[in-house]
Structures are given as structure tokens and as C-alpha cells.
Design a protein around this motif. Structure first.
Motif, short mmCIF file in Angstrom:
data_model
loop_
_atom_site.label_atom_id
_atom_site.label_comp_id
_atom_site.label_asym_id
_atom_site.label_seq_id
_atom_site.Cartn_x
_atom_site.Cartn_y
_atom_site.Cartn_z
N LYS A 100 0.95 -1.16 -0.08
CA LYS A 100 0.03 0.05 -0.14
C LYS A 100 0.84 1.21 -0.16
O LYS A 100 0.39 2.25 -0.56
CB LYS A 100 -0.77 -0.05 1.06
N THR A 101 2.07 1.24 0.62
CA THR A 101 3.00 2.34 0.82
C THR A 101 4.21 2.07 0.62
O THR A 101 5.15 1.83 1.26
CB THR A 101 2.65 2.80 2.25
N PRO A 102 4.53 2.12 -0.82
CA PRO A 102 6.15 1.69 -1.11
C PRO A 102 6.96 2.83 -0.86
O PRO A 102 6.62 4.08 -0.66
CB PRO A 102 5.85 1.57 -2.60
N MET A 103 7.96 2.46 -0.82
CA MET A 103 9.32 3.48 -0.55
C MET A 103 10.56 3.06 -0.98
O MET A 103 10.88 2.01 -1.12
CB MET A 103 9.49 3.45 1.13
N GLY A 104 11.14 4.22 -1.77
CA GLY A 104 12.12 3.89 -2.66
C GLY A 104 13.37 4.94 -2.55
O GLY A 104 13.43 5.73 -1.76
N THR A 105 14.31 5.06 -3.84
CA THR A 105 15.26 6.07 -3.81
C THR A 105 14.67 7.09 -5.07
O THR A 105 15.63 7.66 -5.42
CB THR A 105 16.54 5.28 -3.99
N GLY A 106 13.71 6.74 -5.77
CA GLY A 106 13.44 7.38 -6.87
C GLY A 106 13.07 8.77 -7.02
O GLY A 106 12.86 9.41 -5.75
N PRO A 107 12.87 9.61 -8.00
CA PRO A 107 12.45 10.94 -8.07
C PRO A 107 11.20 11.45 -7.51
O PRO A 107 11.04 12.27 -7.18
CB PRO A 107 12.54 11.18 -9.66
#
Length: 208
Positions: free
Chosen positions: A173-180
Motif C-alpha cells: 500500500k505504501t512503497p518506499m524507494g530511492t526514486g525521483p
């Protein structure tokens, strides 16, 4: 002059459910891939060359590689991105991640967690191990020229600490990444909301 505070709206063809692209059943929702989540390497749209994003690799010999995570890259929660995160993501894709027993002990409300992309998973390696938090080694069973394309330029990386802390249900439901783009919210069949990641890098953080 570019208005850096402007809002951007775009339409998508449909909403395919959850945001965990690794999970079968949520894997068609590509909206977070390349926006919130990123791959260690990618193919440049202009030159078609394999290009460094969050990691690079070294060829040791015909069947051995070392993957180096770049220094200075951070997850959206401010924690450092590491080689261990890349290795964890490959384990999760291979349905061999220890935290949920390869999906057997998932907390996902569907009751199941099955990888949709095992062909990118670490179970395909002969051996692999973490050298230190910024480097890991991989041995394949025979020379494989597609290693960087299949295992570094295709799978989007997830944070081990984040996924293990929040579990499969919340990660879907709540993704977390390094993207823009940092994920803000998602309403089914309505919208996705993102905000700009002011700390986003492109390739080497030192500008090489």
C-alpha cells in the motif's frame, strides 16, 4: 523559467491493485516503478547503453561478479541505500527472503505472497554473499553475459529495513524507494499522489 513547485497531472489506463511489483497479483501496477522505485542500473533511452544508477558491477572472471552500491544514495526515509538492499530484493524476487519464509508467513491480507518475477531472483545464482554493506559477490553456474541486464537493470530495489519493519501488507500500500518521486497516497481507481524527492540523484552522486 521552470516552476519547481508546479503540480503535474497525468492519466493512466487502469489501476491494477497493490503497489508491490514483486508480488503476483500486484505486479501489473507499474506506476511506482521508475518513479518511487528504481533499478541499480538502467539502459539509457538515447544511447541504449547500460548505465549506472544506484550500483555498478565488476567482472571478476567468467562466472563471478561483485556488485558495488554507490555511496551517498538515500532511501526516501533518509536511511542509506546499501548492497544488502539490492541482495534482499533479489532474494525477495526469488521467493527465498527469510523475513516471511519465502512468502509462507506473509501478513498480506490475501493470505498469500508469491513472487511474480522469479526469473530475476537470487535463487538463480550458484552462490552469493554480502562482502560488506556496500558490496556483495555473485557466482553463476556458467558464463552469463545477460547478468547485468537481468539482475541489475530489470529488478527495482526495495529497502530491507523498511519491508521487514512494515511487512508485506503495508509495503503493498505504501512503497518506499530511492526514486525521483516519493509516494504520498493511492486511492483505488482514483489516483496516485507523489511529491518531488529533493535528494534524488542520477547515477554517481558526485557527478561523475
Amino acid at each position: 523559467q521552470v516552476d519547481l513547485n508546479a503540480k503535474v497531472r497525468f492519466a493512466i489506463a487502469g489501476d491494477a491493485g497493490g503497489t508491490d511489483y514483486m508480488r503476483s497479483g500486484s505486479h501489473l501496477n507499474y506506476i511506482v516503478n521508475g518513479s518511487t522505485l528504481t533499478t541499480p542500473m538502467f539502459f539509457d533511452n538515447v544511447s541504449s547503453k547500460l548505465t549506472v544508477n544506484t550500483a555498478e558491477f565488476e567482472v571478476v572472471d567468467d562466472t563471478n561478479y561483485v556488485v558495488h552500491a554507490l555511496d551517498g544514495i538515500k532511501w526516501h526515509d533518509g536511511t542509506p541505500h546499501t548492497a544488502d538492499d539490492i541482495m534482499f530484493s533479489l532474494e525477495r524476487l526469488g521467493q527465498i527472503a527469510a523475513y516471511h519464509d519465502g512468502g509462507e508467513s506473509t501478513d498480506h491480507p490475501s493470505g498469500t505472497w508469491t513472487s511474480s518475477r522469479t526469473h530475476w531472483g537470487a535463487q538463480n545464482f550458484e552462490t552469493y554473499s554480502l562482502i560488506d554493506m556496500m558490496n556483495f559477490q555473485v557466482q553463476v553456474d556458467k558464463p552469463n553475459g545477460t547478468f547485468p541486464a537481468n539482475f541489475l537493470a530489470s529488478p527495482h530495489t526495495m529497502s530491507r529495513a523498511y519491508v521487514e519493519r512494515v511487512g508485506d501488507a503495508e509495503n503493498d500500500k505504501t512503497p518506499m524507494g530511492t526514486g525521483p518521486w516519493k509516494f504520498v497516497s493511492h486511492a483505488d481507481d482514483t489516483d496516485f499522489v507523489f511529491t518531488r524527492n529533493d535528494d534524488y540523484h542520477w547515477g554517481y552522486p558526485d557527478g561523475r
